[in-house]
Design a protein around this motif. Structure first.
Motif, mmCIF file in Angstrom:
data_model
loop_
_atom_site.group_PDB
_atom_site.id
_atom_site.type_symbol
_atom_site.label_atom_id
_atom_site.label_comp_id
_atom_site.label_asym_id
_atom_site.label_seq_id
_atom_site.Cartn_x
_atom_site.Cartn_y
_atom_site.Cartn_z
ATOM 1 N N VAL A 163 -53.758 19.437 -12.031
ATOM 2 C CA VAL A 163 -52.567 19.855 -11.301
ATOM 3 C C VAL A 163 -51.596 20.535 -12.265
ATOM 4 O O VAL A 163 -51.326 20.038 -13.354
ATOM 5 C CB VAL A 163 -51.890 18.654 -10.582
ATOM 6 C CG1 VAL A 163 -51.509 17.555 -11.556
ATOM 7 C CG2 VAL A 163 -50.684 19.111 -9.771
ATOM 8 N N SER A 164 -51.116 21.720 -11.856
ATOM 9 C CA SER A 164 -50.195 22.512 -12.681
ATOM 10 C C SER A 164 -48.868 22.680 -11.950
ATOM 11 O O SER A 164 -48.838 22.925 -10.744
ATOM 12 C CB SER A 164 -50.794 23.894 -12.976
ATOM 13 O OG SER A 164 -52.004 23.772 -13.702
ATOM 14 N N TYR B 58 -39.875 17.401 -17.632
ATOM 15 C CA TYR B 58 -40.156 16.331 -18.587
ATOM 16 C C TYR B 58 -40.570 15.031 -17.903
ATOM 17 O O TYR B 58 -40.417 13.953 -18.460
ATOM 18 C CB TYR B 58 -38.935 16.127 -19.492
ATOM 19 C CG TYR B 58 -38.636 17.365 -20.299
ATOM 20 C CD1 TYR B 58 -39.362 17.660 -21.452
ATOM 21 C CD2 TYR B 58 -37.662 18.272 -19.871
ATOM 22 C CE1 TYR B 58 -39.114 18.819 -22.171
ATOM 23 C CE2 TYR B 58 -37.411 19.438 -20.589
ATOM 24 C CZ TYR B 58 -38.139 19.710 -21.741
ATOM 25 O OH TYR B 58 -37.904 20.864 -22.449
ATOM 26 N N GLN B 59 -41.108 15.160 -16.688
ATOM 27 C CA GLN B 59 -41.592 13.991 -15.968
ATOM 28 C C GLN B 59 -43.036 14.231 -15.527
ATOM 29 O O GLN B 59 -43.281 14.852 -14.496
ATOM 30 C CB GLN B 59 -40.723 13.694 -14.746
ATOM 31 C CG GLN B 59 -39.289 13.308 -15.068
ATOM 32 C CD GLN B 59 -38.545 12.859 -13.818
ATOM 33 O OE1 GLN B 59 -38.957 11.925 -13.127
ATOM 34 N NE2 GLN B 59 -37.457 13.532 -13.519
ATOM 35 N N GLU B 60 -43.966 13.786 -16.311
ATOM 36 C CA GLU B 60 -45.372 13.928 -15.944
ATOM 37 C C GLU B 60 -45.748 12.901 -14.887
ATOM 38 O O GLU B 60 -45.122 11.832 -14.766
ATOM 39 C CB GLU B 60 -46.267 13.749 -17.178
ATOM 40 C CG GLU B 60 -46.130 14.847 -18.207
ATOM 41 C CD GLU B 60 -47.181 14.730 -19.296
ATOM 42 O OE1 GLU B 60 -47.949 13.736 -19.291
ATOM 43 O OE2 GLU B 60 -47.235 15.629 -20.159
ATOM 44 N N TYR B 61 -46.794 13.210 -14.110
ATOM 45 C CA TYR B 61 -47.308 12.257 -13.138
ATOM 46 C C TYR B 61 -47.996 11.115 -13.885
ATOM 47 O O TYR B 61 -48.806 11.337 -14.786
ATOM 48 C CB TYR B 61 -48.301 12.941 -12.192
ATOM 49 C CG TYR B 61 -47.677 14.048 -11.367
ATOM 50 C CD1 TYR B 61 -46.633 13.776 -10.483
ATOM 51 C CD2 TYR B 61 -48.121 15.360 -11.487
ATOM 52 C CE1 TYR B 61 -46.058 14.786 -9.730
ATOM 53 C CE2 TYR B 61 -47.550 16.380 -10.739
ATOM 54 C CZ TYR B 61 -46.510 16.086 -9.863
ATOM 55 O OH TYR B 61 -45.937 17.086 -9.129
ATOM 56 N N GLU B 62 -47.661 9.880 -13.489
ATOM 57 C CA GLU B 62 -48.198 8.708 -14.174
ATOM 58 C C GLU B 62 -49.018 7.790 -13.278
ATOM 59 O O GLU B 62 -49.882 7.069 -13.762
ATOM 60 C CB GLU B 62 -47.057 7.904 -14.807
ATOM 61 C CG GLU B 62 -46.331 8.650 -15.922
ATOM 62 C CD GLU B 62 -45.263 7.797 -16.585
ATOM 63 O OE1 GLU B 62 -45.096 6.620 -16.189
ATOM 64 O OE2 GLU B 62 -44.607 8.300 -17.526
ATOM 65 N N THR B 63 -48.744 7.796 -11.967
ATOM 66 C CA THR B 63 -49.455 6.896 -11.057
ATOM 67 C C THR B 63 -49.945 7.659 -9.836
ATOM 68 O O THR B 63 -49.462 8.749 -9.514
ATOM 69 C CB THR B 63 -48.548 5.743 -10.583
ATOM 70 O OG1 THR B 63 -47.425 6.284 -9.860
ATOM 71 C CG2 THR B 63 -48.056 4.920 -11.762
ATOM 72 N N VAL B 64 -50.924 7.059 -9.148
ATOM 73 C CA VAL B 64 -51.415 7.598 -7.887
ATOM 74 C C VAL B 64 -51.377 6.487 -6.852
ATOM 75 O O VAL B 64 -51.690 5.331 -7.148
ATOM 76 C CB VAL B 64 -52.840 8.160 -8.022
ATOM 77 C CG1 VAL B 64 -53.826 7.100 -8.491
ATOM 78 C CG2 VAL B 64 -53.307 8.775 -6.699
ATOM 79 N N VAL C 127 -56.058 16.386 -22.801
ATOM 80 C CA VAL C 127 -54.677 16.456 -23.240
ATOM 81 C C VAL C 127 -53.904 17.421 -22.337
ATOM 82 O O VAL C 127 -54.397 18.505 -21.994
ATOM 83 C CB VAL C 127 -54.593 16.932 -24.705
ATOM 84 C CG1 VAL C 127 -53.134 17.083 -25.146
ATOM 85 C CG2 VAL C 127 -55.324 15.960 -25.620
ATOM 86 N N THR C 128 -52.724 17.012 -21.913
ATOM 87 C CA THR C 128 -51.870 17.875 -21.091
ATOM 88 C C THR C 128 -51.587 19.183 -21.831
ATOM 89 O O THR C 128 -51.304 19.179 -23.028
ATOM 90 C CB THR C 128 -50.546 17.160 -20.778
ATOM 91 O OG1 THR C 128 -50.823 15.962 -20.041
ATOM 92 C CG2 THR C 128 -49.619 18.047 -19.959
ATOM 93 N N THR D 256 -49.905 21.631 -17.263
ATOM 94 C CA THR D 256 -51.117 21.267 -16.538
ATOM 95 C C THR D 256 -51.590 19.897 -17.001
ATOM 96 O O THR D 256 -51.801 19.666 -18.190
ATOM 97 C CB THR D 256 -52.247 22.283 -16.761
ATOM 98 O OG1 THR D 256 -51.818 23.569 -16.301
ATOM 99 C CG2 THR D 256 -53.511 21.879 -15.991
ATOM 100 N N GLN D 257 -51.739 18.986 -16.023
ATOM 101 C CA GLN D 257 -52.278 17.658 -16.304
ATOM 102 C C GLN D 257 -53.709 17.567 -15.796
ATOM 103 O O GLN D 257 -54.058 18.135 -14.743
ATOM 104 C CB GLN D 257 -51.434 16.580 -15.615
ATOM 105 C CG GLN D 257 -50.125 16.275 -16.310
ATOM 106 C CD GLN D 257 -49.417 15.093 -15.657
ATOM 107 O OE1 GLN D 257 -48.391 15.278 -15.007
ATOM 108 N NE2 GLN D 257 -49.957 13.894 -15.840
#
Length: 272
Positions: free
Chosen positions: A91-92, A97-103, A117-118, A129-130
């Protein structure tokens, strides 16, 4: 901006290496990128798909793609010898400064696992891009009650939240690919009763109903026969059930042509 959209524009494709070939409007008759036989399971890796996206809060998503690495046990006793199935997602989004951490999926929230690596690219705007994954079992998908399998990525604190949706049919098509190999490995079981006569390659539903019938219990076979005869026209809704064989038989019965449904019903009469 909160909006639901499909990433189908030419500009989106230019940002994706190779540009994904599947989306929610695709026919999923060629979904597998690879099918591998392991000792205790069959692994199917699907081709990439572009999810439907709804930004719930925070930054806009530029593009996304996903693919399923699914492991189907040869038998239920395989247990811990079967690696967990995972949904891989790239996902891009515009840099923040807030990356996705949970689903959050199916009412449960779990941490995302980084698979690479992001990365970051900058032209007129900077894009992050994560590359992440999370467990998604074939049982969860098979029993999903809606036509779209939806999951939500969230950053810490929920400042960035995005919902991605992939058709359930995409995952069922992966299951079908595994079923062909599992069926070959279980040939001695399948041959215990006379299979439906499959006249052409187009009559795949007959073959698949026969395969799942062999995996079903006597009670599940009776339930399917009762349902199939009550819905001779292929209509009706497949009952929500925890039984994979029963759900898959119902699914393939609905996919059959009128001629194939008649062949299936005739075959069922001969099983009693």
């Amino acid at each position: 901006m909160k909006a639901t959209f499909r990433l189908m524009t030419a500009s989106s494709c230019l940002l994706v290496v190779g540009c994904t070939s599947l989306d929610s409007s695709s026919q999923f008759d060629d979904v597998a990128s690879s099918v591998k036989e392991r000792r205790h399971y069959v692994q199917v890796v699907t081709k990439s798909i572009t999810p439907d996206i709804q930004v719930l809060s925070g930054t806009n998503v530029v593009k996304a793609s996903a693919n399923y690495v699914a492991n189907y046990p040869v038998d239920k006793s395989a247990g811990p010898d079967v690696a967990p199935s995972r949904l891989m997602t790239e996902v891009s989004y515009f840099k923040n400064y807030q990356e996705y951490e949970t689903v959050t999926i199916n009412g449960e929230t779990v941490p995302l696992k980084n698979t690479q690596v992001t990365s970051e690219t900058c032209t007129e705007h900077c894009v992050t891009t994560q590359y992440v994954s999370f467990p998604l079992s074939p049982d969860t998908v098979a029993n999903w009650p809606e036509p779209q399998v939806a999951y939500t990525f969230s950053s810490s604190g929920g400042g960035n939240r995005v919902q991605l949706s992939i058709p359930k049919a995409y995952f069922l098509a992966a299951y079908d690919e595994a079923s062909r190999v599992l069926g070959q490995q279980s040939q001695s079981v399948v041959s215990a009763s006379q299979p439906i006569s499959v006249k052409t390659k187009d009559e795949k539903p007959e073959e698949m109903v026969n395969y799942w019938y062999q995996q079903a219990s006597e009670a599940e076979r009776r339930d399917f026969a009762d349902w199939a005869f009550a819905h001779r026209d292929g209509g009706g809704v497949v009952p929500t059930t925890q039984s994979q064989p029963l759900q898959m038989m119902g699914y393939w019965y609905q996919q059959a042509t009128p001629t194939s449904r008649k062949a299936i019903l005739t075959w069922l009469l001969n099983q009693s």
